[in-house]
Design an enzyme around this catalytic site. Sequence first.
Site, PDB file in Angstrom:
ATOM      1  N   ARG A  87     -36.091 -16.714  42.937  1.00  0.00           N
ATOM      2  CA  ARG A  87     -34.679 -16.463  42.579  1.00  0.00           C
ATOM      3  C   ARG A  87     -34.513 -16.450  41.060  1.00  0.00           C
ATOM      4  O   ARG A  87     -33.641 -15.773  40.534  1.00  0.00           O
ATOM      5  CB  ARG A  87     -33.791 -17.499  43.277  1.00  0.00           C
ATOM      6  N   GLU A 137     -39.191 -20.233  42.526  1.00  0.00           N
ATOM      7  CA  GLU A 137     -39.247 -19.412  41.310  1.00  0.00           C
ATOM      8  C   GLU A 137     -38.738 -17.997  41.532  1.00  0.00           C
ATOM      9  O   GLU A 137     -38.347 -17.316  40.591  1.00  0.00           O
ATOM     10  CB  GLU A 137     -40.695 -19.352  40.786  1.00  0.00           C
ATOM     11  N   LYS A 181     -48.266 -25.811  45.225  1.00  0.00           N
ATOM     12  CA  LYS A 181     -48.318 -25.673  46.680  1.00  0.00           C
ATOM     13  C   LYS A 181     -49.603 -26.288  47.211  1.00  0.00           C
ATOM     14  O   LYS A 181     -50.643 -26.220  46.547  1.00  0.00           O
ATOM     15  CB  LYS A 181     -48.335 -24.186  47.063  1.00  0.00           C
ATOM     16  N   ASP A 186     -41.317 -24.292  42.491  1.00  0.00           N
ATOM     17  CA  ASP A 186     -41.764 -23.381  43.553  1.00  0.00           C
ATOM     18  C   ASP A 186     -40.618 -22.484  44.044  1.00  0.00           C
ATOM     19  O   ASP A 186     -40.869 -21.493  44.723  1.00  0.00           O
ATOM     20  CB  ASP A 186     -42.354 -24.196  44.709  1.00  0.00           C
ATOM     21  N   LYS A 218     -38.610  -8.792  43.879  1.00  0.00           N
ATOM     22  CA  LYS A 218     -39.324  -9.987  43.406  1.00  0.00           C
ATOM     23  C   LYS A 218     -40.797  -9.629  43.267  1.00  0.00           C
ATOM     24  O   LYS A 218     -41.476  -9.345  44.254  1.00  0.00           O
ATOM     25  CB  LYS A 218     -39.152 -11.149  44.394  1.00  0.00           C
ATOM     26  N   ASP A 224     -47.996 -16.915  43.481  1.00  0.00           N
ATOM     27  CA  ASP A 224     -47.115 -18.076  43.452  1.00  0.00           C
ATOM     28  C   ASP A 224     -47.930 -19.331  43.761  1.00  0.00           C
ATOM     29  O   ASP A 224     -48.136 -19.682  44.919  1.00  0.00           O
ATOM     30  CB  ASP A 224     -45.981 -17.894  44.478  1.00  0.00           C
ATOM     31  N   ASP A 277     -46.677 -12.494  47.190  1.00  0.00           N
ATOM     32  CA  ASP A 277     -45.345 -12.876  46.716  1.00  0.00           C
ATOM     33  C   ASP A 277     -44.712 -11.799  45.826  1.00  0.00           C
ATOM     34  O   ASP A 277     -43.591 -11.953  45.353  1.00  0.00           O
ATOM     35  CB  ASP A 277     -45.413 -14.229  46.002  1.00  0.00           C
TER      36      ASP A 277
HETATM   37  N1  BES Z   1     -42.817 -17.411  47.814  1.00  0.00           N
HETATM   38  C1  BES Z   1     -42.251 -18.567  48.387  1.00  0.00           C
HETATM   39  C2  BES Z   1     -41.614 -18.318  49.747  1.00  0.00           C
HETATM   40  C3  BES Z   1     -42.517 -17.925  50.870  1.00  0.00           C
HETATM   41  C4  BES Z   1     -43.448 -18.792  51.379  1.00  0.00           C
HETATM   42  C5  BES Z   1     -42.347 -16.702  51.463  1.00  0.00           C
HETATM   43  C6  BES Z   1     -44.244 -18.410  52.426  1.00  0.00           C
HETATM   44  C7  BES Z   1     -43.122 -16.312  52.512  1.00  0.00           C
HETATM   45  C8  BES Z   1     -44.080 -17.170  52.990  1.00  0.00           C
HETATM   46  C9  BES Z   1     -41.143 -19.123  47.502  1.00  0.00           C
HETATM   47  O1  BES Z   1     -41.308 -18.922  46.138  1.00  0.00           O
HETATM   48  C10 BES Z   1     -41.126 -20.590  47.745  1.00  0.00           C
HETATM   49  O2  BES Z   1     -42.106 -21.234  47.504  1.00  0.00           O
HETATM   50  N2  BES Z   1     -40.010 -21.069  48.250  1.00  0.00           N
HETATM   51  C11 BES Z   1     -39.864 -22.430  48.578  1.00  0.00           C
HETATM   52  C12 BES Z   1     -38.488 -22.864  48.116  1.00  0.00           C
HETATM   53  C13 BES Z   1     -38.293 -24.356  48.151  1.00  0.00           C
HETATM   54  C14 BES Z   1     -39.094 -25.009  47.076  1.00  0.00           C
HETATM   55  C15 BES Z   1     -36.824 -24.613  47.956  1.00  0.00           C
HETATM   56  C16 BES Z   1     -39.963 -22.569  50.094  1.00  0.00           C
HETATM   57  O3  BES Z   1     -39.431 -21.712  50.809  1.00  0.00           O
HETATM   58  O4  BES Z   1     -40.582 -23.519  50.549  1.00  0.00           O
HETATM   59 ZN    ZN Z   2     -42.442 -17.282  45.578  1.00  0.00          ZN
HETATM   60 ZN    ZN Z   3     -42.494 -20.470  45.214  1.00  0.00          ZN
END
Ligand code: BES
Ligand code: ZN
Ligand code: ZN
Length: 463
Positions: free
Chosen positions: A312, A310, A238, A308, A226, A231, A249
Amino acid sequence: MLDCYTLDGADQAIPLIPVTRHDLDAWLEGQPERVRHWVRDAGFTGKANSRLRLPGEDGRLQGVLLGVHEHGDAWAFGGAAAKLPVGSYRIDASWDDARLQRAAIAWGLGAYRYTRYKDSSREQARLVLSDAASVEAAEAVVASAWLVRDLINTPAEDMMPQDLAAAARDLAAAFGGEFHELVGEELLVENYPALHAVGRASVHVPRLIDLRWGTASHPRLTLVGKGVCFDSGGLDIKPAAGMRQMKKDMGGAAHVLGLARLIMARGLPVRLRVLIGAAENAIAGNAFRPGDVLRTRKGLTVEVDNTDAEGRLAICDALAESAADDPALVIDFATLTGAARVALGTEVAAFFTNSDEVAAGLMQASELEDDPIWRLPLHKPYRAELDSDIADLVNCASGPFGGAITAALFLQRFVARHTDWVHFDLMAWNLRARPGRPKGGEAMGLYAVYRYLEERFGKQEEA
Ligand code: BES
Ligand code: ZN
Ligand code: ZN
């Protein structure tokens, strides 16, 4: 050779002597009275990660005691590298070769500094190693980890998809690999629509990075990363605190490049392919939206519940493409969910796999390398969370629970069922410094995975 190692001056090098609390008395017994007094008077107890410099009869530095958790605890040498005065040191321990090698690696990991924007010209302490082969082996690991850290620590402005691509191109050039990329609109022409959707709102266009290396007849190994260079969350923006660290990210992409570097440097007999979905999840008039339905390379349609989620979407097309040459093993690395660190904390990387055998091999390697990873389940019933009313899937579950699992289940839909597959959901960042592991970008699970790969695919071929 990296600055932190040298082959010269073993006879003048200052010995680094690891001792546990338990060993200390026995060690002292073999020492002259002067040293016994010095150690006692300094209050040195052998506590893990404490250090004590020992003066010689002439008042010069004669040795350094290193407190270690237990016999063979190599990480303590990582703490020493950053803290000792300039000079040449050697490991003085009756450990087996593997442990000594791990101590040398820990030293190198501890010597890391991120210097791109802040010059730190301070000269470094050096570790004297006895032969060129150990230096080479240690450097392969250390330089790969430094690469991972450098890529992650670099701010988004200087680590956009084109910069990740340049890093991959340089790596391919250095090790005789082939580099290929699809840029911007080419992603639509070549059918990587989900990756394009994630990255299309950025002025730095998205890219599919594709690196190949190795002999065609060797077993095929494909790494997928990834590479979300920043992000923002997209239209589901966010909050400030959550966005602050999002330069990291692309940590998954950094991991696959670091692992590829290690594989190539050690000449692991595999046919390697690295695929990176590189994109900035930015906000603009042409950003993908909540409620949009995206097409994917696999043919599955995905309703976007949250922009968010994104990551996947950025790698599902690459995972689908991984099936093209029917590899023996696919491993993806991604900073995919906040939920993974809620489950395991920030210092244990979560992994998922469809193979119990691979899981067992990885856990064993993790223990031997002292590189913590932990398996989470691909619990099938949770697939229902990804049902959409109007598409094949939604991109994330609506509820707050099991987010790392539902994300992994989403990815699994894009991987060939018969292929061994491992998915790492990792932090890629140290919130605190530990010996050999400074704050900031970090390679996690990399040593365990490399060791597993060595076990599975065999060591360096005879020349
Ligand atoms: N990049 C983030 C996940 C992340 C956040 C990894 C903080 C490490 C530290 C990812 O893209 C994300 O924002 N995921 C969301 C998914 C949700 C919207 C289903 C999350 O984990 O809150
Ligand atoms: Zn992300
Ligand atoms: Zn995200």
